[in-house]
Design a protein around this motif. Structure first.
Motif, PDB file in Angstrom:
ATOM      1  N   TYR A 231       0.847  -1.191   0.000  1.00  0.00           N
ATOM      2  CA  TYR A 231       0.000   0.000   0.000  1.00  0.00           C
ATOM      3  C   TYR A 231       0.884   1.243   0.000  1.00  0.00           C
ATOM      4  CZ  TYR A 231      -4.270   2.594   0.886  1.00  0.00           C
ATOM      5  OH  TYR A 231      -5.354   3.428   0.754  1.00  0.00           O
ATOM      6  N   MET A 232       0.914   1.947  -1.109  1.00  0.00           N
ATOM      7  CA  MET A 232       1.777   3.120  -1.234  1.00  0.00           C
ATOM      8  C   MET A 232       1.005   4.373  -0.802  1.00  0.00           C
ATOM      9  SD  MET A 232       4.374   1.569  -2.352  1.00  0.00           S
ATOM     10  CE  MET A 232       5.442   2.993  -2.506  1.00  0.00           C
ATOM     11  N   LEU A 233       1.687   5.260  -0.100  1.00  0.00           N
ATOM     12  CA  LEU A 233       1.047   6.511   0.305  1.00  0.00           C
ATOM     13  C   LEU A 233       1.673   7.676  -0.446  1.00  0.00           C
ATOM     14  CD1 LEU A 233       1.019   5.997   4.155  1.00  0.00           C
ATOM     15  CD2 LEU A 233      -0.958   5.869   2.646  1.00  0.00           C
ATOM     16  N   ARG A 234       0.895   8.734  -0.576  1.00  0.00           N
ATOM     17  CA  ARG A 234       1.390   9.931  -1.255  1.00  0.00           C
ATOM     18  C   ARG A 234       2.283  10.743  -0.312  1.00  0.00           C
ATOM     19  NH1 ARG A 234      -0.591  15.237  -1.744  1.00  0.00           N
ATOM     20  NH2 ARG A 234      -2.275  14.747  -0.316  1.00  0.00           N
ATOM     21  N   MET A 235       3.307  11.341  -0.888  1.00  0.00           N
ATOM     22  CA  MET A 235       4.121  12.294  -0.127  1.00  0.00           C
ATOM     23  C   MET A 235       3.282  13.549   0.050  1.00  0.00           C
ATOM     24  SD  MET A 235       7.035  11.345   0.771  1.00  0.00           S
ATOM     25  CE  MET A 235       8.004  12.809   0.991  1.00  0.00           C
ATOM     26  N   GLN A 236       2.933  13.873   1.285  1.00  0.00           N
ATOM     27  CA  GLN A 236       2.044  15.012   1.505  1.00  0.00           C
ATOM     28  C   GLN A 236       2.864  16.268   1.743  1.00  0.00           C
ATOM     29  OE1 GLN A 236      -1.519  14.405   3.565  1.00  0.00           O
ATOM     30  NE2 GLN A 236      -1.422  12.195   3.444  1.00  0.00           N
ATOM     31  N   ARG A 237       3.416  16.759   0.661  1.00  0.00           N
ATOM     32  CA  ARG A 237       4.320  17.899   0.812  1.00  0.00           C
ATOM     33  C   ARG A 237       3.605  19.137   1.352  1.00  0.00           C
ATOM     34  NH1 ARG A 237       7.588  17.559  -4.728  1.00  0.00           N
ATOM     35  NH2 ARG A 237       5.799  16.293  -5.281  1.00  0.00           N
ATOM     36  N   GLU A 238       2.280  19.222   1.080  1.00  0.00           N
ATOM     37  CA  GLU A 238       1.561  20.407   1.559  1.00  0.00           C
ATOM     38  C   GLU A 238       1.451  20.433   3.087  1.00  0.00           C
ATOM     39  OE1 GLU A 238       0.135  17.810   0.212  1.00  0.00           O
ATOM     40  OE2 GLU A 238      -1.862  17.430   1.029  1.00  0.00           O
ATOM     41  N   ARG A 239       1.629  19.275   3.739  1.00  0.00           N
ATOM     42  CA  ARG A 239       1.536  19.257   5.199  1.00  0.00           C
ATOM     43  C   ARG A 239       2.903  19.338   5.877  1.00  0.00           C
ATOM     44  NH1 ARG A 239      -3.837  17.891   5.725  1.00  0.00           N
ATOM     45  NH2 ARG A 239      -4.511  16.312   4.241  1.00  0.00           N
ATOM     46  N   MET A 240       3.965  19.331   5.086  1.00  0.00           N
ATOM     47  CA  MET A 240       5.293  19.312   5.705  1.00  0.00           C
ATOM     48  C   MET A 240       5.751  20.733   5.989  1.00  0.00           C
ATOM     49  SD  MET A 240       7.237  16.354   3.633  1.00  0.00           S
ATOM     50  CE  MET A 240       6.443  14.782   3.351  1.00  0.00           C
ATOM     51  N   THR A 241       6.052  20.977   7.263  1.00  0.00           N
ATOM     52  CA  THR A 241       6.471  22.328   7.641  1.00  0.00           C
ATOM     53  C   THR A 241       7.984  22.398   7.801  1.00  0.00           C
ATOM     54  OG1 THR A 241       5.980  21.672   9.888  1.00  0.00           O
ATOM     55  CG2 THR A 241       4.328  23.008   8.758  1.00  0.00           C
ATOM     56  N   GLU A 242       8.626  21.225   7.794  1.00  0.00           N
ATOM     57  CA  GLU A 242      10.085  21.226   7.932  1.00  0.00           C
ATOM     58  C   GLU A 242      10.658  20.222   6.937  1.00  0.00           C
ATOM     59  OE1 GLU A 242      10.751  19.573  11.931  1.00  0.00           O
ATOM     60  OE2 GLU A 242       8.679  18.965  11.733  1.00  0.00           O
ATOM     61  N   ALA A 243      11.949  20.211   6.805  1.00  0.00           N
ATOM     62  CA  ALA A 243      12.587  19.303   5.868  1.00  0.00           C
ATOM     63  C   ALA A 243      12.698  17.922   6.495  1.00  0.00           C
ATOM     64  CB  ALA A 243      13.965  19.829   5.489  1.00  0.00           C
ATOM     65  N   LEU A 244      11.760  17.034   6.144  1.00  0.00           N
ATOM     66  CA  LEU A 244      11.765  15.699   6.733  1.00  0.00           C
ATOM     67  C   LEU A 244      12.534  14.705   5.875  1.00  0.00           C
ATOM     68  CD1 LEU A 244       8.072  15.603   7.951  1.00  0.00           C
ATOM     69  CD2 LEU A 244      10.100  15.882   9.346  1.00  0.00           C
ATOM     70  N   ILE A 245      12.669  15.018   4.605  1.00  0.00           N
ATOM     71  CA  ILE A 245      13.486  14.171   3.735  1.00  0.00           C
ATOM     72  C   ILE A 245      14.452  15.079   2.993  1.00  0.00           C
ATOM     73  CG2 ILE A 245      11.897  12.240   3.396  1.00  0.00           C
ATOM     74  CD1 ILE A 245      11.001  13.766   0.812  1.00  0.00           C
ATOM     75  N   PRO A 246      15.644  14.544   2.672  1.00  0.00           N
ATOM     76  CA  PRO A 246      16.642  15.394   2.004  1.00  0.00           C
ATOM     77  C   PRO A 246      16.121  15.945   0.682  1.00  0.00           C
ATOM     78  CG  PRO A 246      17.612  13.309   2.733  1.00  0.00           C
ATOM     79  CD  PRO A 246      16.155  13.191   2.952  1.00  0.00           C
ATOM     80  N   THR A 247      15.760  15.052  -0.246  1.00  0.00           N
ATOM     81  CA  THR A 247      15.188  15.507  -1.508  1.00  0.00           C
ATOM     82  C   THR A 247      14.146  14.487  -1.942  1.00  0.00           C
ATOM     83  OG1 THR A 247      16.720  14.237  -2.863  1.00  0.00           O
ATOM     84  CG2 THR A 247      17.373  16.511  -2.330  1.00  0.00           C
TER      85      THR A 247
END
Lengths: 326, 188
Positions: A231-247
């Motif tokens: 089950y793949m989930l979407r990267m929810q970039r709109e909810r990320m307030t900090e850098a949780l992944i490098p790129t």
């Protein structure tokens, strides 16, 4: 005053805010929805895919967040049950003039509605609305919290393809931290006896996993050969307030489902995604179109599952024995 | 009496207590055979006929009626079942969930439908069933076969084939099983 989610008179569901609302025995509650969904799948396959079950009922969708499939799915479901639908679009409403949530709900209720389908960026808003409102409230996604109808349609899709969920090994991969889908799915899958593994970089896991009956891994290549469902989930970039992944590229290389990884899956294993997909980020374009990818089935079943939920809340038994309901 | 029927019959959620046996299993067998003959006579054969049982009580009767039709005429008749849970006029008043998925084996356009139920009472279930059938196509005709007609109609509906006419009081209950037909009361 805390209004109970189930009606004390008959113990039936009044609102669906989270998977745990489906009763003291969640597995039985989910099975009941699944059985009812079978009937609505049959309805959806007819030449005239419509029944008069909810004639004269009004369903309002109140979406404070963007949505394509959930909103259309609920609207289709309501129309196939012959209910009237009203759409509330926040960007063109009095919310823009500063009307409070409570006043908005009271205004909608004063028009005589039977169910409100709510999506909001903040967790707990549907539950708060359920305290104020007398109509049935359905959570269509609140912040990071829950998205119960998505979990129900995922359960239905797995059951349809693999026969049963009990004992199945399910990997949920990606941005678990921001995912309401993951929270509802973990609750539903584990209640039905599935063996769930979360696969994500530590920064994309929830701050605490206490009380979650799941395993955790950071190595997708090791997990994939052992699962029945990926089950793949979407990267929810709109909810990320900090850098949780490098790129995004690095995330994609380490956790994305590309063609090489799809080959690691057993032949019968399903690939699922709640949508909207970011092709090329968490799932490769080619993988999204494989025969074992059931994303379209998920959307199709979504309508029938939501018909079942609406029918359970509005159509079946507001009273036992003909007495007036409160 | 099926669980769902018990929940829907006043005093809601009671149990059926039999007083008199009005038909034995053999009586039912003979009645089914007679109705099969009547169906063939009236329709001049079994061409374009489809038998549809009503959930829950009509389903076993429909399959037995089909067997009887095939035994007499030698042609196979398609048999299906319909659940009227989504078509009832008391939706929201009482909890009615479908017992099984509706299964209509063929397109109903131009066919003659024999609708089968165990007990004909107010006629409201049949009204709902007619609505349901019309969603599957325009049948040439719909005929109604019931094992027991107990009267007390609330709608202008009449059966075409009747196993037994049974005068009843409104507060009585009729239970049709494979063993026979009993008249009695619902007791809580």
């Amino acid at each position: 005053m805390n209004r109970p989610v189930t009606n004390p008179r008959h113990g039936r569901l009044r609102s669906l805010l989270s998977i745990s609302d489906l009763g003291p025995d969640v597995a039985t509650g989910i099975s009941e929805v699944m059985t009812l969904t079978d009937s609505f799948v049959e309805v959806s396959e007819r030449t005239i895919p419509k029944v008069p079950a909810l004639r004269g009922r009004t369903v309002v969708s109140l979406f404070f967040e963007d949505s394509t499939r959930t909103r259309l799915s609920f609207e289709t479901a309501a129309k196939r049950l012959s209910a009237d639908t009203m759409n509330f679009s926040v960007s063109t409403s009095s919310v823009k003039k500063g009307e409070s949530l409570r006043d908005t709900i009271e205004t909608i209720e004063a028009m005589g509605v039977d169910a409100i389908v709510v999506r909001h960026a903040s967790a707990g808003v549907p539950r708060q609305i359920a305290q104020w409102a007398t109509s049935a409230i359905i959570n269509a996604g609140d912040g990071w919290h829950e998205h119960p109808t998505q979990a129900l349609l995922d359960c239905y899709t797995i059951r349809q393809r693999l026969g049963d969920i009990t004992g199945k090994r399910i990997a949920i991969v990606g941005d678990i931290r921001h995912s309401r889908v993951a929270r509802s799915n973990v609750a539903a899958f584990t209640a039905l006896g599935a063996d769930v593994t979360l696969v994500a970089p530590p920064t994309l896991l929830p701050p605490s996993l206490e009380g979650w009956p799941v395993k955790v891994s950071t190595d997708i290549d090791a997990v994939l050969p052992t699962v029945d469902v990926c089950y793949m989930l979407r990267m929810q970039r709109e909810r990320m307030t900090e850098a949780l992944i490098p790129t995004i590229r690095e995330y994609s290389a380490r956790y994305g489902l590309n063609e090489r990884r799809a080959e690691l899956l057993p032949d019968h294993a399903l690939i699922m995604h709640p949508g909207p997909m970011n092709r090329g980020v968490e799932i490769d374009a080619a993988v999204a179109d494989l025969p074992n990818t059931v994303i379209v089935d998920q959307v199709r079943n979504g309508v029938a599952v939501r018909m079942a939920v609406l029918f359970l809340l509005l159509g079946s038994g507001t009273t036992w024995g003909g007495e007036a309901d409160v | 009496m099926a669980e769902r029927e018990r929940r829907l019959t006043p005093p809601y959620g009671g149990v059926f207590v039999a007083r008199t046996r009005v038909m034995t299993a053999d009586d039912m067998k003979r009645a089914t055979k007679r109705m099969a003959h009547e169906i063939i006579e009236r329709n001049q054969g079994l061409d374009d006929l489809v038998v549809i049982g009503l959930q829950t009580g009509g389903v076993p009767l429909a399959s037995r009626l089909c067997d009887a039709l095939e035994l007499i005429d030698g042609t196979e008749v398609p048999v299906g079942c319909v659940d009227v849970a989504f078509y009832r006029d008391d939706i929201g008043l009482r909890p009615v969930l479908p017992e099984t998925v509706t299964d209509i084996p063929c397109d109903l356009d131009g066919r003659t439908v024999i609708l089968v139920d165990d007990v004909l009472f107010t006629g409201r279930t049949i009204r709902a069933a007619l609505d349901a059938l019309s969603d599957y196509g325009r049948a040439r005709a719909v005929q109604l076969a019931v094992m027991v007609d107990r009267g007390h109609r609330e709608l202008p509906i009449r059966p075409d084939y009747v196993g037994k006419n049974l005068p009843t009081r409104r507060d009585e209950a009729v239970d049709v099983t494979a063993d026979g037909v009993d008249l009695g009361e619902m007791v809580k």
